[in-house]
Scaffold this motif. Structure first.
Motif, PDB file in Angstrom:
ATOM      1  N   GLN A 198      52.759  24.455  61.643  1.00 50.58           N
ATOM      2  CA  GLN A 198      52.259  25.840  61.847  1.00 50.58           C
ATOM      3  C   GLN A 198      52.381  26.762  63.450  1.00 50.58           C
ATOM      4  O   GLN A 198      52.387  28.112  63.120  1.00 50.58           O
ATOM      5  CB  GLN A 198      50.695  24.882  61.755  1.00 50.58           C
ATOM      6  N   ILE A 199      52.566  26.000  64.079  1.00 53.16           N
ATOM      7  CA  ILE A 199      52.191  26.609  65.356  1.00 53.16           C
ATOM      8  C   ILE A 199      53.640  27.601  65.350  1.00 53.16           C
ATOM      9  O   ILE A 199      53.767  28.314  66.338  1.00 53.16           O
ATOM     10  CB  ILE A 199      52.540  25.327  66.068  1.00 53.16           C
ATOM     11  N   SER A 200      54.820  26.193  64.734  1.00 53.68           N
ATOM     12  CA  SER A 200      55.613  27.528  64.940  1.00 53.68           C
ATOM     13  C   SER A 200      55.686  28.768  64.200  1.00 53.68           C
ATOM     14  O   SER A 200      56.315  29.802  64.550  1.00 53.68           O
ATOM     15  CB  SER A 200      57.272  26.057  64.870  1.00 53.68           C
ATOM     16  N   ALA A 201      54.844  28.710  63.055  1.00 52.96           N
ATOM     17  CA  ALA A 201      54.818  30.107  61.967  1.00 52.96           C
ATOM     18  C   ALA A 201      54.359  31.094  62.759  1.00 52.96           C
ATOM     19  O   ALA A 201      54.662  32.067  62.660  1.00 52.96           O
ATOM     20  CB  ALA A 201      53.679  29.293  61.001  1.00 52.96           C
ATOM     21  N   LEU A 202      52.865  30.145  63.937  1.00 53.84           N
ATOM     22  CA  LEU A 202      52.194  31.717  64.496  1.00 53.84           C
ATOM     23  C   LEU A 202      53.792  32.049  65.903  1.00 53.84           C
ATOM     24  O   LEU A 202      53.723  33.702  65.898  1.00 53.84           O
ATOM     25  CB  LEU A 202      51.389  30.433  65.076  1.00 53.84           C
ATOM     26  N   TYR A 203      54.156  31.547  65.840  1.00 52.24           N
ATOM     27  CA  TYR A 203      55.019  31.932  67.376  1.00 52.24           C
ATOM     28  C   TYR A 203      56.291  32.897  66.577  1.00 52.24           C
ATOM     29  O   TYR A 203      56.855  34.077  67.362  1.00 52.24           O
ATOM     30  CB  TYR A 203      55.612  30.925  68.185  1.00 52.24           C
ATOM     31  N   ASN A 204      56.021  33.169  65.271  1.00 52.56           N
ATOM     32  CA  ASN A 204      57.063  33.422  64.838  1.00 52.56           C
ATOM     33  C   ASN A 204      57.064  34.762  64.102  1.00 52.56           C
ATOM     34  O   ASN A 204      57.404  35.727  63.698  1.00 52.56           O
ATOM     35  CB  ASN A 204      58.031  32.307  63.665  1.00 52.56           C
ATOM     36  N   GLN A 205      55.429  34.855  64.259  1.00 52.89           N
ATOM     37  CA  GLN A 205      54.878  35.944  64.163  1.00 52.89           C
ATOM     38  C   GLN A 205      54.657  37.135  65.226  1.00 52.89           C
ATOM     39  O   GLN A 205      54.329  38.082  64.944  1.00 52.89           O
ATOM     40  CB  GLN A 205      53.268  35.591  64.131  1.00 52.89           C
ATOM     41  N   THR A 206      54.843  36.519  66.349  1.00 49.62           N
ATOM     42  CA  THR A 206      54.699  37.459  67.232  1.00 49.62           C
ATOM     43  C   THR A 206      55.006  38.493  67.469  1.00 49.62           C
ATOM     44  O   THR A 206      54.670  39.419  67.557  1.00 49.62           O
ATOM     45  CB  THR A 206      55.478  36.954  68.815  1.00 49.62           C
ATOM     46  N   PRO A 207      57.017  38.791  67.256  1.00 51.88           N
ATOM     47  CA  PRO A 207      57.348  40.270  67.022  1.00 51.88           C
ATOM     48  C   PRO A 207      56.687  41.627  66.304  1.00 51.88           C
ATOM     49  O   PRO A 207      56.213  42.442  66.641  1.00 51.88           O
ATOM     50  CB  PRO A 207      58.069  39.767  66.848  1.00 51.88           C
ATOM     51  N   VAL A 208      55.941  40.822  64.236  1.00 54.31           N
ATOM     52  CA  VAL A 208      55.760  42.088  64.206  1.00 54.31           C
ATOM     53  C   VAL A 208      53.981  42.145  64.471  1.00 54.31           C
ATOM     54  O   VAL A 208      53.385  42.740  64.855  1.00 54.31           O
ATOM     55  CB  VAL A 208      56.106  41.108  61.927  1.00 54.31           C
ATOM     56  N   VAL A 209      53.151  40.750  64.379  1.00 54.34           N
ATOM     57  CA  VAL A 209      52.122  41.038  64.885  1.00 54.34           C
ATOM     58  C   VAL A 209      51.735  41.992  66.127  1.00 54.34           C
ATOM     59  O   VAL A 209      50.531  43.192  66.056  1.00 54.34           O
ATOM     60  CB  VAL A 209      51.557  39.395  65.176  1.00 54.34           C
ATOM     61  N   TYR A 210      52.013  41.752  67.504  1.00 55.57           N
ATOM     62  CA  TYR A 210      52.431  41.730  68.514  1.00 55.57           C
ATOM     63  C   TYR A 210      52.851  43.860  68.567  1.00 55.57           C
ATOM     64  O   TYR A 210      52.167  44.555  69.236  1.00 55.57           O
ATOM     65  CB  TYR A 210      52.569  41.600  69.842  1.00 55.57           C
TER      66      TYR A 210
END
Length: 281
Positions: free
Chosen positions: A37-49
């Motif tokens: 779950q935490i890995s999924a959040l970190y991998n979202q960083t470029p798109v989300v921000y």
């Protein structure tokens, strides 16, 4: 607002096997699921921000000239600094590749960052609110509600981070809108409350679905490992049985040879003895 990523959960499940193989043997199933779950959040960083910065720029452009420039610039600067911090965390996380047992510490980092991010976006509901401009209020409300809706499609993979972001994002704009006191503003504020409640419920359910999917995948991995072990055991047993059968055959062949030699000698002795007896007669 952050875009909806179609098939996100399916793509994340493709990395579960790799995560399972890179974790410590002492890691529990709960640790493995939380790590993913935490890995999924970190991998979202470029798109989300990237999406958040774009949304912030449009919001500033739409508000420019209607509110003092300095607070808006400070608000955007704070959001940008947080974005730099999040990207730094993202790259550190990728380099560290932490084990499942260490993932909670990285999760705490992202929860703190999400809380700060939510406070910054919530502050926009105060800093960029123009009391005498219904159109600007509508734009601001749509932007903040949209950011919250986007977070509902992505961040619920880890509920602590989701809650830390969505509550401070929505509460200020809801309260500021309700403070106007007239019926249209109260209706918009009520819609915000409904959005917040629905987002919390939907986020919880989405997180549960994601966790259940991971749990089933890990169960499948465990089943494959058990079947592989059983297959290896069966093959070893078969090889051992074949080796024992060959050893038995070799033993019987050797025993037969060893028995034939004295019997053959006994036959020769008997024949010789018979010839002597016949000669004496």
């Amino acid at each position: 607002m952050p875009p909806d990523v179609s098939g996100f959960f399916t793509m994340r499940l493709e990395n579960v096997t790799k995560m399972a193989l890179s974790t410590s043997p002492a890691s529990s199933r709960a640790d493995l699921i939380r790590a993913e779950q935490i890995s999924a959040l970190y991998n979202q960083t470029p798109v989300v921000y990237t999406a958040l910065v774009v949304a912030a720029l449009f919001l500033m452009i739409g508000t420019w000239g209607q509110r003092p420039a300095l607070p808006m610039i400070a608000w955007f600067a704070a959001l940008s600094v947080l974005g730099v911090v999040r990207f730094a965390l993202f790259f550190r996380y990728r380099r560290a590749q932490p084990l499942a047992a260490d993932a909670r510490r990285w999760g705490d980092y992202i929860v703190i960052a999400s809380a700060v991010n939510g406070c910054i976006w919530g502050l926009a509901g105060i800093v960029m609110y123009v009391p005498d401009s219904p159109s600007q209020q509508a734009m601001l409300t749509v932007a903040l509600y949209g950011v919250a809706a986007g977070a509902t499609t992505l961040s619920p993979v880890y509920l602590r981070s989701f809650h830390a972001f969505i509550v401070p994002t929505l509460v200020p704009i809801i309260l500021r809108t309700a403070a106007e006191g007239d019926t249209p503003h109260l209706i918009v504020a009520a819609f915000g409350v409904v959005l917040l409640v629905v987002s919390l419920v939907f986020g919880r359910n989405l997180c549960r679905v994601f966790a259940d999917s991971l749990n089933r995948r890990y169960e499948n991995i465990d089943l494959i490992e058990r079947l592989t072990e059983q297959k290896a055991f069966a093959e070893r047993s078969q090889h051992e049985a074949e080796a024992a059968n060959r050893a038995k055959s070799q033993f019987l062949a050797a025993a037969s040879h060893d028995l034939r030699q004295p019997l053959h000698a006994l036959g020769l002795f008997t024949a010789t003895l018979g010839e002597k007896v016949s000669g004496q007669s």
